[in-house]
Scaffold this motif. Structure first.
Motif, PDB file in Angstrom:
ATOM      1  N   HIS A  82      26.097  23.366  66.191  1.00 26.86           N
ATOM      2  CA  HIS A  82      25.408  22.570  67.206  1.00 26.86           C
ATOM      3  C   HIS A  82      23.895  22.632  67.005  1.00 26.86           C
ATOM      4  N   ASN A  83      23.413  23.768  66.569  1.00 23.96           N
ATOM      5  CA  ASN A  83      21.987  23.923  66.292  1.00 23.96           C
ATOM      6  C   ASN A  83      21.557  22.956  65.181  1.00 23.96           C
ATOM      7  N   VAL A  84      22.391  22.848  64.162  1.00 22.15           N
ATOM      8  CA  VAL A  84      22.119  21.914  63.066  1.00 22.15           C
ATOM      9  C   VAL A  84      22.123  20.480  63.590  1.00 22.15           C
ATOM     10  N   ILE A  85      23.085  20.161  64.438  1.00 21.17           N
ATOM     11  CA  ILE A  85      23.157  18.816  65.024  1.00 21.17           C
ATOM     12  C   ILE A  85      21.860  18.496  65.765  1.00 21.17           C
ATOM     13  N   ALA A  86      21.410  19.440  66.588  1.00 24.14           N
ATOM     14  CA  ALA A  86      20.186  19.215  67.357  1.00 24.14           C
ATOM     15  C   ALA A  86      18.983  19.040  66.441  1.00 24.14           C
ATOM     16  N   ALA A  87      18.923  19.810  65.363  1.00 20.40           N
ATOM     17  CA  ALA A  87      17.805  19.723  64.431  1.00 20.40           C
ATOM     18  C   ALA A  87      17.768  18.359  63.747  1.00 20.40           C
ATOM     19  N   VAL A  88      18.894  17.929  63.245  1.00 15.85           N
ATOM     20  CA  VAL A  88      18.951  16.641  62.542  1.00 15.85           C
ATOM     21  C   VAL A  88      18.677  15.493  63.516  1.00 15.85           C
ATOM     22  N   ALA A  89      19.226  15.595  64.719  1.00 19.60           N
ATOM     23  CA  ALA A  89      19.023  14.538  65.721  1.00 19.60           C
ATOM     24  C   ALA A  89      17.561  14.418  66.117  1.00 19.60           C
ATOM     25  N   SER A  90      16.872  15.545  66.268  1.00 21.06           N
ATOM     26  CA  SER A  90      15.460  15.482  66.649  1.00 21.06           C
ATOM     27  C   SER A  90      14.624  14.866  65.541  1.00 21.06           C
ATOM     28  N   MET A  91      14.945  15.197  64.298  1.00 23.89           N
ATOM     29  CA  MET A  91      14.221  14.593  63.178  1.00 23.89           C
ATOM     30  C   MET A  91      14.441  13.088  63.125  1.00 23.89           C
ATOM     31  N   ARG A  92      15.687  12.676  63.300  1.00 28.50           N
ATOM     32  CA  ARG A  92      15.986  11.242  63.274  1.00 28.50           C
ATOM     33  C   ARG A  92      15.252  10.515  64.396  1.00 28.50           C
ATOM     34  N   ARG A  93      15.232  11.094  65.567  1.00 28.96           N
ATOM     35  CA  ARG A  93      14.560  10.476  66.714  1.00 28.96           C
ATOM     36  C   ARG A  93      13.059  10.312  66.446  1.00 28.96           C
ATOM     37  N   MET A  94      12.429  11.363  65.977  1.00 32.79           N
ATOM     38  CA  MET A  94      10.992  11.324  65.740  1.00 32.79           C
ATOM     39  C   MET A  94      10.624  10.313  64.647  1.00 32.79           C
ATOM     40  N   ILE A  95      11.382  10.291  63.576  1.00 34.10           N
ATOM     41  CA  ILE A  95      11.075   9.369  62.482  1.00 34.10           C
ATOM     42  C   ILE A  95      11.327   7.927  62.901  1.00 34.10           C
ATOM     43  N   SER A  96      12.360   7.700  63.690  1.00 35.40           N
ATOM     44  CA  SER A  96      12.628   6.348  64.176  1.00 35.40           C
ATOM     45  C   SER A  96      11.467   5.830  65.024  1.00 35.40           C
ATOM     46  N   LEU A  97      10.930   6.684  65.877  1.00 38.08           N
ATOM     47  CA  LEU A  97       9.777   6.301  66.696  1.00 38.08           C
ATOM     48  C   LEU A  97       8.554   6.048  65.827  1.00 38.08           C
ATOM     49  N   SER A  98       8.350   6.890  64.823  1.00 36.37           N
ATOM     50  CA  SER A  98       7.198   6.731  63.945  1.00 36.37           C
ATOM     51  C   SER A  98       7.278   5.431  63.152  1.00 36.37           C
ATOM     52  N   ARG A  99       8.459   5.104  62.676  1.00 37.88           N
ATOM     53  CA  ARG A  99       8.631   3.860  61.922  1.00 37.88           C
ATOM     54  C   ARG A  99       8.385   2.642  62.801  1.00 37.88           C
ATOM     55  N   ASP A 100       8.869   2.693  64.029  1.00 43.63           N
ATOM     56  CA  ASP A 100       8.651   1.563  64.934  1.00 43.63           C
ATOM     57  C   ASP A 100       7.163   1.411  65.257  1.00 43.63           C
ATOM     58  N   TYR A 101       6.495   2.544  65.455  1.00 42.48           N
ATOM     59  CA  TYR A 101       5.058   2.517  65.758  1.00 42.48           C
ATOM     60  C   TYR A 101       4.261   1.938  64.588  1.00 42.48           C
ATOM     61  N   ALA A 102       4.708   2.243  63.378  1.00 43.63           N
ATOM     62  CA  ALA A 102       4.021   1.737  62.190  1.00 43.63           C
ATOM     63  C   ALA A 102       4.080   0.213  62.100  1.00 43.63           C
ATOM     64  N   CYS A 103       5.063  -0.379  62.767  1.00 43.36           N
ATOM     65  CA  CYS A 103       5.193  -1.841  62.770  1.00 43.36           C
ATOM     66  C   CYS A 103       4.382  -2.492  63.891  1.00 43.36           C
ATOM     67  N   LYS A 104       3.741  -1.687  64.734  1.00 48.17           N
ATOM     68  CA  LYS A 104       3.010  -2.210  65.887  1.00 48.17           C
ATOM     69  C   LYS A 104       1.531  -1.841  65.888  1.00 48.17           C
ATOM     70  N   ARG A 105       1.214  -0.692  65.376  1.00 46.66           N
ATOM     71  CA  ARG A 105      -0.143  -0.167  65.443  1.00 46.66           C
ATOM     72  C   ARG A 105      -1.011  -0.742  64.328  1.00 46.66           C
ATOM     73  N   VAL A 106      -2.149  -1.317  64.711  1.00 43.01           N
ATOM     74  CA  VAL A 106      -3.105  -1.862  63.760  1.00 43.01           C
ATOM     75  C   VAL A 106      -4.260  -0.880  63.605  1.00 43.01           C
ATOM     76  N   ALA A 107      -4.583  -0.552  62.372  1.00 49.18           N
ATOM     77  CA  ALA A 107      -5.722   0.316  62.073  1.00 49.18           C
ATOM     78  C   ALA A 107      -6.386  -0.172  60.790  1.00 49.18           C
ATOM     79  N   PHE A 108      -7.688  -0.241  60.803  1.00 46.64           N
ATOM     80  CA  PHE A 108      -8.460  -0.714  59.656  1.00 46.64           C
ATOM     81  C   PHE A 108      -8.011  -2.104  59.195  1.00 46.64           C
ATOM     82  N   GLY A 109      -7.711  -2.946  60.176  1.00 46.56           N
ATOM     83  CA  GLY A 109      -7.440  -4.345  59.886  1.00 46.56           C
ATOM     84  C   GLY A 109      -6.023  -4.690  59.500  1.00 46.56           C
ATOM     85  N   LYS A 110      -5.117  -3.724  59.482  1.00 44.43           N
ATOM     86  CA  LYS A 110      -3.729  -4.059  59.157  1.00 44.43           C
ATOM     87  C   LYS A 110      -2.782  -3.047  59.801  1.00 44.43           C
TER      88      LYS A 110
END
Length: 588
Positions: A367-395
């Motif tokens: 279960h500890n492994v499940i929680a670890a992998v799930a938290s990583m997936r959640r964080m990266i999914s949010l980061s990828r979505d943010y990368a499609c919305k956040r503009v910095a230095f003109g792009k």
């Protein structure tokens, strides 16, 4: 700049000082911070100039206020099952077609429920942590732990979704455990911390099942694995005492005294009890003989089952000393408890408590492994979505190569960890249905501590990196990102620290007299042979072979060395096993 071109008489609702283009005698508009303006009816020219200045100041104020409302667009995720292409690809590749059709429909439905219903409850659990009430209004001792309605709802949802039941009903034979793990993986990062009591509940059910579900525990097993929210129980795991957690053989001081009716009364202090609001728990204690003496060491430990409250709802010989003030997992009540004659049932053979509870530890580590992998997936999914919305230095961030390289490297980490997790629960499913070969059982014994120690470290490292990908906003408490980071930090501590588990890896090698290492190397080698025919995988195959070569050299060099040498290398050795097997798993 936002401009306000309304005549002054239209601004009276904004600033009460204006009346048909003039200020009242002696008045001022403090909302705009303008001082020294004092007009009378006859001072038209002066008033006109002042009005112009007021308008300019007003325009700037409103422009600033409008700008302050323009924040970055919030990152979001949709149906976590449908968006997880690796998960869906794995299930399509490995599950029998009939099983896949059934679980696909359920997982899509569950993914929608997570977004619409469960995720909001998760945030409510974070905002409303448990509160301990030691005394009632009139001075009586009540020792009541108050949890929020969202936490209670999480318990009901866990039963409704069969998050424990699925593994024990075995509807899909050896694939049932894997299917349960997938649902827990999707649920974990939206559970508001409830995945922790579920881990211990699953572990308790596993212990009772391994004991043959004796009659006295049948009701408990049925409740721990129930789909009925009215019947469903959760379990604690009370092992840590004042001397610490991992060294239970020398740190357990709790004493069990046998009663005339065959039950026991427990006396002692449990220093760290997670999910203290659970219905039941398993705990270790030393049985006192007729003279009150107890056998020390692991041979003196026995395993007990007890209800936290009696039939009337009163605590079962338990006093709550306080709730723990933790860095993370604040949604869950963790307490210090005094056992003052708690009624309990001996469920292991005397002196065999550690052996009996080992199956629970195996499950909670997974279960500890499940929680670890799930938290990583959640964080990266949010980061990828943010990368499609956040503009910095003109792009957009997604158009900055270095930013995307950083995310890609984290993606490699989480994909490897996910495939390692799936391999473990696949092997567990085979073992639980008596379909696992001796080699597969040995491999499972090795991979559980390896995966737990490695993914626990990965999770916190990825969480920190993802926070950085959001810039300063990632550091803001109300984004929810710091919550995920704090909660990941426990994953390398709970159920055995990295060093403790590294030593456990060495024990598995020693007890099997080298067999487990032979199975590990053989399994990896077979995968490399299959992958070697694919040109695209040649570089990865070569690097994995080089890593195996280095591992063999190390084993040969230390084969005759003293135990101290292996202990000093245990951590790096375990990391190497994790990386090699993860590399093997990704060769699809």
């Amino acid at each position: 700049m936002f401009a306000c071109r309304l005549p002054l008489w239209r601004l009276s609702a904004t600033c009460k000082s204006w009346q048909l283009g003039h200020f009242l005698p002696g008045d001022s508009c403090q909302m705009l911070g303008i001082k020294g303006i004092n007009t009378t009816v006859g001072q038209d020219q002066q008033a006109g100039m002042k009005e112009k200045q007021v308008l300019e100041d007003l325009e700037m104020h409103l422009a600033r206020r409008e700008t302050e409302a323009l924040f970055q667009e919030q990152p979001e995720t949709g149906n976590q099952y449908l968006e997880d292409t690796l998960l869906r690809s794995y299930l399509k590749t490995h599950l029998p077609l009939k099983v896949l059709e059934e679980v696909h429909q359920d997982l899509e439905r569950f993914g929608n429920r997570l977004v619409s219903k469960i995720q909001p409850l998760s945030w409510e659990c974070e905002l409303n942590p448990p509160v301990f009430q030691q005394y009632g209004a009139w001075g009586q001792r009540v020792d009541h732990i108050h949890t929020c309605s969202a936490w209670k709802r999480m318990k009901e949802i866990s039963a409704e979704e069969g998050l424990i039941a699925e593994a024990y009903e075995k509807r899909y034979s050896n694939w049932s455990r894997l299917y349960q793990a997938v649902k827990l993986y999707l649920f974990s990062s939206s559970s508001g911390g409830f995945s922790c009591p579920l881990a211990m509940t699953d572990g308790a059910a596993k212990v009772i099942e391994s004991l043959g579900s004796p009659g006295s525990l049948k009701n408990a097993f049925d409740r721990l694995t129930s789909r009925d929210p009215e019947k469903f129980w959760t379990s604690g795991q009370w092992m840590t005492e004042r001397r610490g957690g991992s060294d239970v053989a020398n740190g357990t001081e709790t004493v069990a005294r046998k009663q005339p009716d065959g039950t026991y009364r427990l006396y002692g202090f449990k220093w760290f009890t997670s999910a203290a609001d659970s219905d039941v728990t398993l705990t270790l204690a030393r049985i006192a003989d007729a003279e009150g003496q107890c056998t020390q060491g692991s041979r003196g430990l026995s395993l007990f089952f007890l209800r936290v409250r009696d039939e009337e709802g009163k605590l079962n010989g338990i006093q709550v000393q306080r709730l723990k003030d933790k860095l993370g997992t604040r949604q869950m009540a963790t307490a210090e408890l005094w056992l003052q004659g708690a009624k309990a049932e001996l469920i292991s053979a005397e002196g065999r408590g550690v052996a009996a509870i080992s199956s629970m530890l195996n499950i909670t580590r997974i279960h500890n492994v499940i929680a670890a992998v799930a938290s990583m997936r959640r964080m990266i999914s949010l980061s990828r979505d943010y990368a499609c919305k956040r503009v910095a230095f003109g792009k957009l961030l997604k158009d900055h190569p270095l930013h995307m390289q950083t995310i890609a490297r984290m993606e490699v980490q989480v994909r490897g960890a996910f495939l390692l997790l799936m391999e473990i629960v696949r092997l567990l499913g085979l073992a639980e249905t008596n379909l696992a070969s001796e080699q597969e059982q040995l491999l499972l014994r090795l991979l559980v501590p390896v995966a737990k120690l490695y993914t626990g470290k990965q999770a916190s490292a990825v969480a920190v990196e993802v926070m950085e990908s959001f810039g300063g906003q990632g550091y803001m408490e109300d984004t929810g990102l710091p919550v995920i980071l704090r909660d990941t930090l426990v994953l390398s501590i709970w159920e055995g620290t990295t060093n403790i588990l590294s030593l456990d890896v060495l024990r598995s090698l020693a007890r099997s007299q080298g067999q487990v290492m032979a199975v590990f190397l053989s399994t990896v080698q077979k995968k490399l042979e299959l992958a070697s025919g694919t040109a695209e995988l040649s570089p990865a195959v070569q690097r994995t072979r080089e890593a195996i070569g280095s591992l063999r050299q190390f084993l040969a060099a230390t084969g005759s060395e003293q135990a101290l040498t292996m202990e000093l290398a245990a951590r790096d050795f375990s990391y190497s096993l994790a990386r090699i097997y993860t590399g093997k798993a990704t060769l699809q």
